[in-house]
Design a protein around this motif. Structure first.
Motif, PDB file in Angstrom:
ATOM      1  N   GLN A  28      22.444 -21.183 -45.842  1.00 38.99           N
ATOM      2  CA  GLN A  28      23.981 -21.590 -46.743  1.00 38.99           C
ATOM      3  C   GLN A  28      24.813 -19.759 -45.780  1.00 38.99           C
ATOM      4  O   GLN A  28      25.839 -20.059 -45.894  1.00 38.99           O
ATOM      5  CB  GLN A  28      22.612 -20.139 -47.905  1.00 38.99           C
ATOM      6  N   GLU A  29      23.794 -18.522 -45.119  1.00 40.10           N
ATOM      7  CA  GLU A  29      24.805 -18.188 -44.762  1.00 40.10           C
ATOM      8  C   GLU A  29      26.023 -18.444 -43.748  1.00 40.10           C
ATOM      9  O   GLU A  29      26.735 -17.913 -43.649  1.00 40.10           O
ATOM     10  CB  GLU A  29      23.983 -16.715 -43.998  1.00 40.10           C
ATOM     11  N   THR A  30      25.214 -18.942 -42.544  1.00 41.79           N
ATOM     12  CA  THR A  30      26.356 -19.797 -41.474  1.00 41.79           C
ATOM     13  C   THR A  30      27.592 -20.493 -42.470  1.00 41.79           C
ATOM     14  O   THR A  30      27.839 -20.539 -41.950  1.00 41.79           O
ATOM     15  CB  THR A  30      25.353 -20.683 -40.370  1.00 41.79           C
ATOM     16  N   THR A  31      26.750 -21.234 -42.947  1.00 37.52           N
ATOM     17  CA  THR A  31      27.995 -22.491 -44.006  1.00 37.52           C
ATOM     18  C   THR A  31      29.069 -21.055 -44.233  1.00 37.52           C
ATOM     19  O   THR A  31      30.390 -22.105 -44.744  1.00 37.52           O
ATOM     20  CB  THR A  31      26.802 -23.347 -44.871  1.00 37.52           C
ATOM     21  N   SER A  32      28.581 -20.141 -44.841  1.00 34.19           N
ATOM     22  CA  SER A  32      29.299 -19.230 -45.546  1.00 34.19           C
ATOM     23  C   SER A  32      30.735 -19.425 -45.133  1.00 34.19           C
ATOM     24  O   SER A  32      31.815 -18.836 -44.607  1.00 34.19           O
ATOM     25  CB  SER A  32      28.690 -18.765 -46.869  1.00 34.19           C
ATOM     26  N   ARG A  33      30.228 -18.513 -43.743  1.00 37.75           N
ATOM     27  CA  ARG A  33      30.995 -17.757 -42.240  1.00 37.75           C
ATOM     28  C   ARG A  33      31.422 -18.643 -42.293  1.00 37.75           C
ATOM     29  O   ARG A  33      33.060 -19.188 -41.818  1.00 37.75           O
ATOM     30  CB  ARG A  33      30.018 -17.277 -41.826  1.00 37.75           C
ATOM     31  N   LEU A  34      30.948 -20.273 -41.263  1.00 36.86           N
ATOM     32  CA  LEU A  34      31.686 -21.047 -41.669  1.00 36.86           C
ATOM     33  C   LEU A  34      32.814 -21.172 -42.191  1.00 36.86           C
ATOM     34  O   LEU A  34      34.444 -21.644 -41.799  1.00 36.86           O
ATOM     35  CB  LEU A  34      31.123 -22.764 -40.784  1.00 36.86           C
ATOM     36  N   ARG A  35      32.632 -22.471 -43.416  1.00 38.75           N
ATOM     37  CA  ARG A  35      33.573 -21.955 -44.470  1.00 38.75           C
ATOM     38  C   ARG A  35      34.726 -21.139 -44.169  1.00 38.75           C
ATOM     39  O   ARG A  35      35.662 -21.212 -44.440  1.00 38.75           O
ATOM     40  CB  ARG A  35      32.966 -21.582 -45.744  1.00 38.75           C
ATOM     41  N   GLN A  36      34.349 -19.497 -44.360  1.00 38.37           N
ATOM     42  CA  GLN A  36      35.434 -18.611 -44.058  1.00 38.37           C
ATOM     43  C   GLN A  36      36.441 -18.483 -42.996  1.00 38.37           C
ATOM     44  O   GLN A  36      37.092 -18.249 -43.058  1.00 38.37           O
ATOM     45  CB  GLN A  36      34.803 -17.579 -44.261  1.00 38.37           C
ATOM     46  N   TRP A  37      36.117 -19.411 -41.897  1.00 37.62           N
ATOM     47  CA  TRP A  37      36.372 -18.936 -40.156  1.00 37.62           C
ATOM     48  C   TRP A  37      37.269 -20.603 -40.243  1.00 37.62           C
ATOM     49  O   TRP A  37      37.866 -20.424 -39.278  1.00 37.62           O
ATOM     50  CB  TRP A  37      35.525 -18.662 -39.464  1.00 37.62           C
ATOM     51  N   SER A  38      37.072 -21.366 -41.582  1.00 40.54           N
ATOM     52  CA  SER A  38      38.095 -22.869 -41.683  1.00 40.54           C
ATOM     53  C   SER A  38      37.238 -23.344 -40.594  1.00 40.54           C
ATOM     54  O   SER A  38      38.191 -24.301 -39.901  1.00 40.54           O
ATOM     55  CB  SER A  38      39.475 -22.355 -41.281  1.00 40.54           C
ATOM     56  N   MET A  39      35.768 -23.429 -40.257  1.00 36.74           N
ATOM     57  CA  MET A  39      35.754 -24.837 -39.330  1.00 36.74           C
ATOM     58  C   MET A  39      34.520 -25.562 -40.623  1.00 36.74           C
ATOM     59  O   MET A  39      34.343 -26.828 -39.532  1.00 36.74           O
ATOM     60  CB  MET A  39      34.669 -23.666 -38.081  1.00 36.74           C
ATOM     61  N   LEU A  40      33.932 -25.282 -40.779  1.00 33.52           N
ATOM     62  CA  LEU A  40      33.139 -26.018 -42.020  1.00 33.52           C
ATOM     63  C   LEU A  40      33.321 -27.603 -41.546  1.00 33.52           C
ATOM     64  O   LEU A  40      34.751 -27.712 -42.722  1.00 33.52           O
ATOM     65  CB  LEU A  40      32.438 -25.520 -43.249  1.00 33.52           C
TER      66      LEU A  40
END
Length: 296
Positions: A28-40
């Motif tokens: 959950q933490e990684t997907t949240s960060r990837l979303r913020q970084w426009s990589m998800l």
């Protein structure tokens, strides 16, 4: 014979390993960060097995055999340039480039110099600087000024790139992007070629609508998670020390029309790394295609 062309493709056979999941990209933490970084939704990891002893000097044959294998072709994921949807490689690969990527680092202390050189404060906050631009990346902090040897640096008015608190498109790292930065040399050229540094840099630069971090820790934590999940290690039976066993290559493939993998368009943030574990006979493929990531 041209570089990257096969000599004996029959020496390697591959199988897709869908049961091998990569928790580093799904927490959950990684997907949240990837979303913020426009990589998800634009980054993926996959695993494949192979049946013969890996020989590093035959890496080009190995990679070409991978792209020709009937178990790889319908399973290797990439993003369509036109639709933005996940697809499989639909064209016949004629040539490959496989560049060796050194992988020797066993500790995140590799990045301690960011604190020692006043790029990151003791509390983890990245030190800001006057907004600049290093095509195609805007810059507004001391982390992001080097590792990018092309493009000119242009100073911008501070207000031109600032976004609301916590998410600035301008928060690009000077240590990562601007070669003439006084901080550039804290990482040598050999350091910058290390897979650990490459992975850290990719996460810091992110995707097309990246909302950058004000603190360093999310980048370090995510880099460590992905690195540990993808890179294979073992304890040396003689020295009892941990050693890295993976061989890593940055891979590009071409069909009759030109580049076809990891994309038909070249970009610093579009990449595919092959991490070969010669002991388990596994290949981990880490893929990202630059663009606008999933927003929700």
């Amino acid at each position: 014979m041209a570089a990257g062309e096969p000599r004996d493709l029959g020496s390697y056979y591959f199988r897709f390993l869908p049961q091998r999941t990569f928790q580093c990209l799904s927490t959950q933490e990684t997907t949240s960060r990837l979303r913020q970084w426009s990589m998800l939704g634009r980054v993926a990891a996959q695993a494949f097995g192979f049946d013969q002893t890996f020989q590093a000097y035959r890496k080009d044959d190995f990679v070409m055999a991978f792209f020709k294998d009937p178990n790889v072709i319908p399973n290797l994921k990439l993003l369509s340039d036109s639709s933005g949807q996940w697809i499989t490689l639909g064209s016949e690969v004629k040539k490959i480039e496989a560049t060796n990527v050194p992988c020797t680092q066993l500790s995140m202390s590799f990045f301690h110099r960011l604190y020692d050189e006043d790029i990151v404060r003791d509390d983890g906050h990245i030190i800001k600087c006057l907004d600049s631009f290093c095509d195609p990346f805007p810059i507004s902090d001391e982390l992001r000024k080097a590792a990018h040897k092309s493009g000119s640096l242009t100073t911008l008015h501070t207000s031109s790139l600032r976004a609301p608190c916590g998410s600035t498109r301008g928060d690009q790292p000077q240590v990562l992007l601007v070669e003439d930065s006084e901080k550039y040399e804290i990482f040598s050229q050999a350091d910058r070629e290390e897979f650990l540094f490459c992975l850290f840099k990719h996460l810091c630069l992110g995707g097309a609508l990246c909302q950058y971090e004000d603190v360093l820790n999310p980048y370090l934590e995510t880099t460590k998670l992905i690195y540990k999940d993808l890179v294979s290690v073992r304890k040396n039976p003689q020295t009892k020390k941990i050693q890295i066993t993976s061989s890593i290559f940055k891979v590009t493939a071409y069909d009759s029309a030109g580049m076809c993998y990891p994309s038909t368009k070249s970009h610093e943030q579009t990449f595919s790394y092959f991490l070969v574990d010669p002991i388990r006979r596994h290949v981990h493929v880490l893929y990202h295609c630059y663009g606008v990531g999933e927003m929700s």
